[in-house]
Enzyme design. Structure first.
Site, PDB file in Angstrom:
ATOM      1  N   SER A 139       4.801  -0.054   7.623  1.00 17.68           N
ATOM      2  CA  SER A 139       5.284   1.322   7.814  1.00 17.68           C
ATOM      3  C   SER A 139       6.432   1.294   8.808  1.00 17.68           C
ATOM      4  CB  SER A 139       4.154   2.185   8.379  1.00 17.68           C
ATOM      5  OG  SER A 139       4.663   3.410   8.873  1.00 17.68           O
ATOM      6  N   TYR A 152      -2.217   3.012  15.034  1.00 18.12           N
ATOM      7  CA  TYR A 152      -1.687   2.963  13.671  1.00 18.12           C
ATOM      8  C   TYR A 152      -0.375   2.171  13.662  1.00 18.12           C
ATOM      9  CZ  TYR A 152       0.286   4.092   9.178  1.00 18.12           C
ATOM     10  OH  TYR A 152       0.855   3.976   7.925  1.00 18.12           O
TER      11      TYR A 152
HETATM   12  P1  NDP Z   1      -3.529   7.468   0.514  1.00 18.12           P
HETATM   13  O1  NDP Z   1      -4.482   7.999   1.510  1.00 18.12           O
HETATM   14  O2  NDP Z   1      -3.069   8.349  -0.581  1.00 18.12           O
HETATM   15  O3  NDP Z   1      -4.087   6.103  -0.104  1.00 18.12           O
HETATM   16  C1  NDP Z   1      -4.745   5.148   0.704  1.00 18.12           C
HETATM   17  C2  NDP Z   1      -5.471   4.154  -0.161  1.00 18.12           C
HETATM   18  O4  NDP Z   1      -6.084   3.182   0.701  1.00 18.12           O
HETATM   19  C3  NDP Z   1      -6.576   4.789  -0.996  1.00 18.12           C
HETATM   20  O5  NDP Z   1      -6.489   4.322  -2.310  1.00 18.12           O
HETATM   21  C4  NDP Z   1      -7.855   4.309  -0.338  1.00 18.12           C
HETATM   22  O6  NDP Z   1      -8.862   4.051  -1.313  1.00 18.12           O
HETATM   23  C5  NDP Z   1      -7.414   2.978   0.280  1.00 18.12           C
HETATM   24  N1  NDP Z   1      -8.277   2.620   1.401  1.00 18.12           N
HETATM   25  C6  NDP Z   1      -8.356   3.189   2.632  1.00 18.12           C
HETATM   26  N2  NDP Z   1      -9.329   2.594   3.352  1.00 18.12           N
HETATM   27  C7  NDP Z   1      -9.872   1.630   2.563  1.00 18.12           C
HETATM   28  C8  NDP Z   1     -10.920   0.691   2.724  1.00 18.12           C
HETATM   29  N3  NDP Z   1     -11.640   0.601   3.862  1.00 18.12           N
HETATM   30  N4  NDP Z   1     -11.206  -0.147   1.698  1.00 18.12           N
HETATM   31  C9  NDP Z   1     -10.504  -0.083   0.557  1.00 18.12           C
HETATM   32  N5  NDP Z   1      -9.498   0.772   0.327  1.00 18.12           N
HETATM   33  C10 NDP Z   1      -9.199   1.635   1.330  1.00 18.12           C
HETATM   34  O7  NDP Z   1      -2.268   6.982   1.384  1.00 18.12           O
HETATM   35  P2  NDP Z   1      -0.932   6.178   1.011  1.00 18.12           P
HETATM   36  O8  NDP Z   1      -0.809   5.912  -0.426  1.00 18.12           O
HETATM   37  O9  NDP Z   1       0.162   6.865   1.709  1.00 18.12           O
HETATM   38  O10 NDP Z   1      -1.227   4.840   1.816  1.00 18.12           O
HETATM   39  C11 NDP Z   1      -1.082   3.550   1.267  1.00 18.12           C
HETATM   40  C12 NDP Z   1      -0.540   2.632   2.353  1.00 18.12           C
HETATM   41  O11 NDP Z   1       0.764   3.073   2.727  1.00 18.12           O
HETATM   42  C13 NDP Z   1      -1.359   2.632   3.644  1.00 18.12           C
HETATM   43  O12 NDP Z   1      -1.432   1.305   4.120  1.00 18.12           O
HETATM   44  C14 NDP Z   1      -0.521   3.491   4.586  1.00 18.12           C
HETATM   45  O13 NDP Z   1      -0.730   3.153   5.932  1.00 18.12           O
HETATM   46  C15 NDP Z   1       0.871   3.133   4.129  1.00 18.12           C
HETATM   47  N6  NDP Z   1       1.941   4.052   4.453  1.00 18.12           N
HETATM   48  C16 NDP Z   1       1.866   5.388   4.161  1.00 18.12           C
HETATM   49  C17 NDP Z   1       2.925   6.224   4.462  1.00 18.12           C
HETATM   50  C18 NDP Z   1       2.872   7.699   4.213  1.00 18.12           C
HETATM   51  O14 NDP Z   1       3.613   8.448   4.882  1.00 18.12           O
HETATM   52  N7  NDP Z   1       2.070   8.168   3.273  1.00 18.12           N
HETATM   53  C19 NDP Z   1       4.152   5.693   5.041  1.00 18.12           C
HETATM   54  C20 NDP Z   1       4.127   4.291   5.312  1.00 18.12           C
HETATM   55  C21 NDP Z   1       3.065   3.515   5.006  1.00 18.12           C
HETATM   56  P3  NDP Z   1     -10.395   4.487  -1.197  1.00 18.12           P
HETATM   57  O15 NDP Z   1     -10.466   5.642  -0.234  1.00 18.12           O
HETATM   58  O16 NDP Z   1     -10.804   4.844  -2.586  1.00 18.12           O
HETATM   59  O17 NDP Z   1     -11.065   3.265  -0.708  1.00 18.12           O
HETATM   60  C1  8X3 Z   2       3.264   6.616   7.877  1.00 16.24           C
HETATM   61  C2  8X3 Z   2       4.647   6.952   8.314  1.00 16.24           C
HETATM   62  O1  8X3 Z   2       6.004   8.085  10.097  1.00 16.24           O
HETATM   63  O2  8X3 Z   2       3.942   9.167   9.401  1.00 16.24           O
HETATM   64  O3  8X3 Z   2       3.123   5.254   7.895  1.00 16.24           O
HETATM   65  O4  8X3 Z   2       3.863   7.186  10.770  1.00 16.24           O
HETATM   66  S1  8X3 Z   2       4.612   7.880   9.714  1.00 16.24           S
END
Ligand code: NDP
Ligand code: 8X3
Length: 252
Positions: A139, A152
């Site tokens: 991120s 985070y």
């Molecule tokens: P979502 O919450 O939409 O998706 C997160 C996914 O992670 C879900 O499919 C969830 O599946 C899975 N997950 C969480 N915890 C677990 C666990 N313990 N075991 C297995 N699977 C897990 O968020 P995003 O799509 O945004 O997030 C995806 C990635 O992108 C993350 O690593 C996040 O930190 C990163 N990210 C997000 C940003 C944003 O602004 N949205 C920006 C930058 C990075 P389930 O709950 O079914 O297990």
């Molecule tokens: C999530 C992006 O800017 O909300 O990874 O921390 S931010």
């Protein structure tokens, strides 16, 4: 030639789900993983069991991952791409208004989870040989600090450094490693961060034009389809409406 295979952690939502759609619709087989079985089953029902294999697993649980990976059918091997994507933020307040338990869950998911999956899937990537890639989702929070980012952001800085370190260990193996670092994106991320406030998740992005899950799926597609001899070490993506803020100065 058999269809290539991508294993996606966190395929039940956001970036992971959009990437599963992109690849399943474009000739790849998908191994979709996550904890929410009903969502995995819905994805499999959409594309069929020949195209989508599902593994219900928690990335915090190394044994569960090893068992799930060991049971991958031959038709879904070798794995050409791993999208190491599962992750979360919990809480958005600065210390001391934090819960230690949230810090622990972020470390166990965003750090140990990434490690558990990398360790379990690497042998299958090595088997795939030329063109194989591991894409670890970091991120911009791993580069730019902000109040409330605390663990985070720190966990996402780990993802980038681990990706670089792994590249060194994988020297000569043909397996590529990328740290994919998105900025603000509209997924379920904010609902999770706020302990289930899905209403806020809807209004949080008002007036902004965030990254969409499909944008990240396109990026994963692009990364995966670079020529075999090219490794994109890291890629940082922000929506135009987000800028890298200058360090804050407190004046008396
Ligand atoms: P979502 O919450 O939409 O998706 C997160 C996914 O992670 C879900 O499919 C969830 O599946 C899975 N997950 C969480 N915890 C677990 C666990 N313990 N075991 C297995 N699977 C897990 O968020 P995003 O799509 O945004 O997030 C995806 C990635 O992108 C993350 O690593 C996040 O930190 C990163 N990210 C997000 C940003 C944003 O602004 N949205 C920006 C930058 C990075 P389930 O709950 O079914 O297990
Ligand atoms: C999530 C992006 O800017 O909300 O990874 O921390 S931010």
């Amino acid at each position: 030639m058999t269809d290539p295979v991508i294993l996606i952690t966190g395929a039940t939502s956001g970036f992971g789900r959009a990437t599963a759609d992109k690849f399943a619709q474009n000739g790849w087989k998908v191994i979709a993983t996550g904890r929410r079985r009903e969502r995995l089953e819905a994805l499999q029902a959409e594309y069929g069991a020949e195209r989508v294999h599902i593994i219900e697993m928690d990335v915090m649980d190394a044994d569960q991952i090893m068992k799930g990976v060991a049971a991958i059918p031959d038709a879904f091997k070798p794995v050409k791409c791993l999208l190491n994507n599962s992750g979360l933020a919990l809480g958005s307040k600065p210390w001391p208004d934090i819960r230690l338990e949230d810090w622990r869950t972020m470390v166990e998911t965003n750090i140990m989870g990434v490690l558990h999956v990398a360790h379990a899937v690497l042998p299958l990537l090595k088997e795939a040989g030329k063109g194989a890639s591991m894409i670890n989702v970091g991120s911009i929070a791993g580069r730019f600090a902000y109040p409330g980012g605390n663990v985070y952001g720190a966990s996402k800085a780990f993802t980038r450094q681990f990706s670089y370190e792994l590249r060194c260990d994988l020297e000569g193996s043909d397996v590529r490693v990328t740290s994919l670092e998105p900025g603000m994106a509209k997924t379920e991320f904010t609902a999770v961060r706020t302990y289930g406030d899905y209403a806020l998740n809807e209004t949080f992005y008002d007036g902004a034009e965030p990254i969409l899950p499909e944008d990240i799926a396109e990026t994963v597609w692009w990364l995966t389809n670079r020529p075999d001899h090219i490794n994109i070490n890291s890629i940082e993506i922000m929506p135009v409406c987000q800028t890298p803020a200058i360090p804050k100065i407190l004046r008396k």
